[in-house]
Design an enzyme around this catalytic site. Structure first.
Site, PDB file in Angstrom:
ATOM      1  N   ARG A  53       0.852  -1.201   0.000  1.00 60.09           N
ATOM      2  CA  ARG A  53       0.000   0.000   0.000  1.00 60.09           C
ATOM      3  C   ARG A  53       0.884   1.246   0.000  1.00 60.09           C
ATOM      4  O   ARG A  53       0.593   2.234  -0.653  1.00 60.09           O
ATOM      5  CB  ARG A  53      -0.955  -0.005   1.206  1.00 60.09           C
ATOM      6  CG  ARG A  53      -1.745   1.282   1.337  1.00 60.09           C
ATOM      7  CD  ARG A  53      -2.962   1.181   2.242  1.00 60.09           C
ATOM      8  NE  ARG A  53      -2.799   0.372   3.416  1.00 60.09           N
ATOM      9  CZ  ARG A  53      -2.099   0.722   4.505  1.00 60.09           C
ATOM     10  NH1 ARG A  53      -1.488   1.891   4.568  1.00 60.09           N
ATOM     11  NH2 ARG A  53      -1.996  -0.090   5.531  1.00 60.09           N
ATOM     12  N   TYR A  59     -16.686  17.055 -14.170  1.00 61.68           N
ATOM     13  CA  TYR A  59     -17.258  15.702 -14.230  1.00 61.68           C
ATOM     14  C   TYR A  59     -18.255  15.494 -13.076  1.00 61.68           C
ATOM     15  O   TYR A  59     -17.982  15.865 -11.936  1.00 61.68           O
ATOM     16  CB  TYR A  59     -16.106  14.696 -14.153  1.00 61.68           C
ATOM     17  CG  TYR A  59     -16.529  13.267 -13.982  1.00 61.68           C
ATOM     18  CD1 TYR A  59     -17.304  12.637 -14.944  1.00 61.68           C
ATOM     19  CD2 TYR A  59     -16.148  12.540 -12.858  1.00 61.68           C
ATOM     20  CE1 TYR A  59     -17.692  11.321 -14.780  1.00 61.68           C
ATOM     21  CE2 TYR A  59     -16.531  11.222 -12.692  1.00 61.68           C
ATOM     22  CZ  TYR A  59     -17.307  10.622 -13.656  1.00 61.68           C
ATOM     23  OH  TYR A  59     -17.693   9.321 -13.496  1.00 61.68           O
ATOM     24  N   ASP A  65      -7.890  18.680 -14.107  1.00 60.88           N
ATOM     25  CA  ASP A  65      -8.216  17.324 -14.528  1.00 60.88           C
ATOM     26  C   ASP A  65      -7.910  17.248 -16.030  1.00 60.88           C
ATOM     27  O   ASP A  65      -8.589  17.863 -16.849  1.00 60.88           O
ATOM     28  CB  ASP A  65      -9.701  17.035 -14.235  1.00 60.88           C
ATOM     29  CG  ASP A  65     -10.116  15.617 -14.628  1.00 60.88           C
ATOM     30  OD1 ASP A  65      -9.521  15.057 -15.567  1.00 60.88           O
ATOM     31  OD2 ASP A  65     -11.063  15.097 -14.013  1.00 60.88           O
ATOM     32  N   LYS A 121      -9.180   6.305 -19.117  1.00 64.97           N
ATOM     33  CA  LYS A 121      -9.478   6.818 -20.453  1.00 64.97           C
ATOM     34  C   LYS A 121      -8.218   6.738 -21.348  1.00 64.97           C
ATOM     35  O   LYS A 121      -7.722   5.656 -21.571  1.00 64.97           O
ATOM     36  CB  LYS A 121     -10.021   8.242 -20.337  1.00 64.97           C
ATOM     37  CG  LYS A 121     -11.111   8.416 -19.245  1.00 64.97           C
ATOM     38  CD  LYS A 121     -12.331   7.585 -19.542  1.00 64.97           C
ATOM     39  CE  LYS A 121     -13.531   7.778 -18.603  1.00 64.97           C
ATOM     40  NZ  LYS A 121     -13.360   8.023 -17.215  1.00 64.97           N
TER      41      LYS A 121
HETATM   42  C1  LIG Z   1     -13.000  14.106 -16.656  1.00 66.33           C
HETATM   43  C2  LIG Z   1     -13.125  12.944 -15.722  1.00 66.33           C
HETATM   44  N1  LIG Z   1     -12.511  12.981 -14.529  1.00 66.33           N
HETATM   45  C3  LIG Z   1     -12.606  11.971 -13.662  1.00 66.33           C
HETATM   46  C4  LIG Z   1     -13.346  10.840 -13.942  1.00 66.33           C
HETATM   47  C5  LIG Z   1     -13.454   9.743 -12.930  1.00 66.33           C
HETATM   48  O1  LIG Z   1     -12.606   8.693 -13.261  1.00 66.33           O
HETATM   49  P1  LIG Z   1     -12.884   7.156 -12.919  1.00 66.33           P
HETATM   50  O2  LIG Z   1     -14.128   6.757 -13.644  1.00 66.33           O
HETATM   51  O3  LIG Z   1     -11.648   6.467 -13.398  1.00 66.33           O
HETATM   52  O4  LIG Z   1     -13.074   7.078 -11.447  1.00 66.33           O
HETATM   53  C6  LIG Z   1     -13.990  10.746 -15.185  1.00 66.33           C
HETATM   54  C7  LIG Z   1     -14.783   9.542 -15.515  1.00 66.33           C
HETATM   55  O5  LIG Z   1     -15.512   9.501 -16.489  1.00 66.33           O
HETATM   56  C8  LIG Z   1     -13.877  11.827 -16.091  1.00 66.33           C
HETATM   57  O6  LIG Z   1     -14.491  11.797 -17.300  1.00 66.33           O
END
Ligand SMILES: Cc1ncc(COP(=O)(O)O)c(C=O)c1O
Length: 383
Positions: free
Chosen positions: A47, A99, A171, A196
């Site tokens: 961890r 998001y 992000d 992604k």
């Molecule tokens: C722009 C963005 N940030 C964060 C996330 C969250 O990521 P995760 O689904 O891997 O937890 C997403 C998920 O679709 C996203 O599109």
């Protein structure tokens, strides 16, 4: 230093195994031997640190030009660990189109912690500045928003942040370090849903955070280790491997997206296209100065009266699914799928109409993608 595309393939050189393997091994070990009770070991418990995960963390830190990276079991876990560096009473300014899952962490979790948030249109630096209070500590946003691809300038936002001694957190999921490196534009922390583009094959849920400053890195590391939402060695390896092909995948995402935009522009059924690569919009103007490509997501609205559900259910090659950034093309209806949690009023305010379609353009032959879209458009009936 070698070029970016070469660094994607080679990562950091690793000479720590006895076999000459060209790739870092998947270290499936939860614990590590101490040579003696008092020994200072680099790894003691997985961890806290695992060599396969460490490799990925350094690989991404280097690509984002940061001090240290951290790999998490999801993008959401990465965002959680980053927001958890703040303390009750702190105020953060957030982009109003971030998001939905990030909104959920903020509204259902961090507000209970007494963190304060103000959502603003980050495209407008004056609006950011007007939201700054004496307890404001950071600005958090996505430079390309989902699903409407509104673009925020990282540079201008970071300038406002610096003026008030705030951290800038970006992000970077939609662009990846191949298309934008926010830390070079003045940001302090980058987060990713590595689910992604970084991994790129819809086969792993993963998150990354990268900090520019050692002191901030220390705080994120504390949260990663204490909360424990770390990425497994196998999944770290999948993301590491995905990153090696990021440049070639992205180049194809970009050229396919451009061809699809041109196809959509030629079709009478399409009312509006959202893609920052299209010249003439504010989004294009901002993006053109700060990105090396306009991404692989294309959103568009069908003309009023055309059945959007029939359209997204009518593509055969392009799969009906949420998520994005993978080799295969995915299509979805935001108002019923990714953004279904918003009330009809909130959807309307956010510009998410019933006619809006989001397409994550994959790396297939563009002729097949266009034929699939054309076929579904040709079948469309009026509602
Ligand atoms: C722009 C963005 N940030 C964060 C996330 C969250 O990521 P995760 O689904 O891997 O937890 C997403 C998920 O679709 C996203 O599109």
């Amino acid at each position: 230093m070698t070029e970016f595309d070469t660094r994607l393939v080679h990562g950091k050189s690793q000479k720590d195994n006895n076999t000459g393997a060209v790739n870092v091994p998947v270290y499936n070990s939860s614990t590590y031997i101490y040579p003696s009770v008092d020994a200072k070991v680099k790894y003691d418990y997985a961890r806290s640190g695992n060599p396969t995960r460490s490799y990925l963390e350094q690989q991404v830190a280097e690509l984002e030009n940061g001090y240290q990276g951290f790999a998490f079991s999801s993008g959401s876990a990465a965002i959680h660990a980053v927001l958890a560096i703040f303390k009750p009473g702190d105020h953060l300014i957030i982009g109003k189109e971030i998001y939905g899952g990030t909104f959920r962490i903020i509204n259902e979790f961090f507000k209970r912690w007494n963190l304060e948030f103000t959502a603003v249109d980050t495209q407008n630096p004056a609006e950011i500045e007007a939201a700054v209070k004496s307890n404001t500590k950071a600005i958090y946003f996505e430079s390309f928003t989902n699903p409407l691809l509104h673009v925020t300038s990282v540079k201008k936002t970071a300038e406002v942040a610096k003026k008030y001694h705030l951290l800038t957190i970006v992000d970077n999921t939609f662009l990846s370090p191949y298309l934008q490196r926010p830390l070079n534009l003045g940001a302090d922390i980058v987060v990713h849903s590595a689910t992604k583009y970084l991994s790129g094959h819809s086969d792993v849920i993963a998150g990354i955070a990268v900090a520019k400053d050692p002191e901030i890195a220390k705080r994120i590391y504390f949260n990663q280790n204490a909360i424990g939402s770390t990425l497994s060695p196998e999944d770290s390896n999948l993301v590491r491997r995905g990153i090696q092909t990021l440049a070639v995948r992205m180049d194809r995402h970009l050229s396919n997206a451009q061809k699809i935009v041109e196809f959509l522009q030629s079709r009478a059924e399409i009312a509006k296209i959202y893609y920052p690569g299209i010249a003439g919009s504010r989004d294009h103007e901002i993006a053109a100065k700060e990105v090396d490509g306009f991404g692989g997501i294309v959103s568009f609205e069908l003309k009023y009266g055309l059945d959007s559900t029939q359209f997204v259910e009518g593509t055969k090659l392009i799969q009906l699914a949420v998520s994005l950034g993978a080799v295969e093309s995915l299509i979805e209806l935001p108002y019923k799928m990714t953004h279904a949690e918003l009330s009809p009023e909130e959807q309307l305010k956010a510009g998410i109409t019933h006619q809006l379609v989001r397409l994550s353009v994959g790396i297939e032959d563009p002729k097949d993608l266009i034929a699939d879209l054309a076929n579904s458009l040709n079948q469309l009936s009026r509602k």
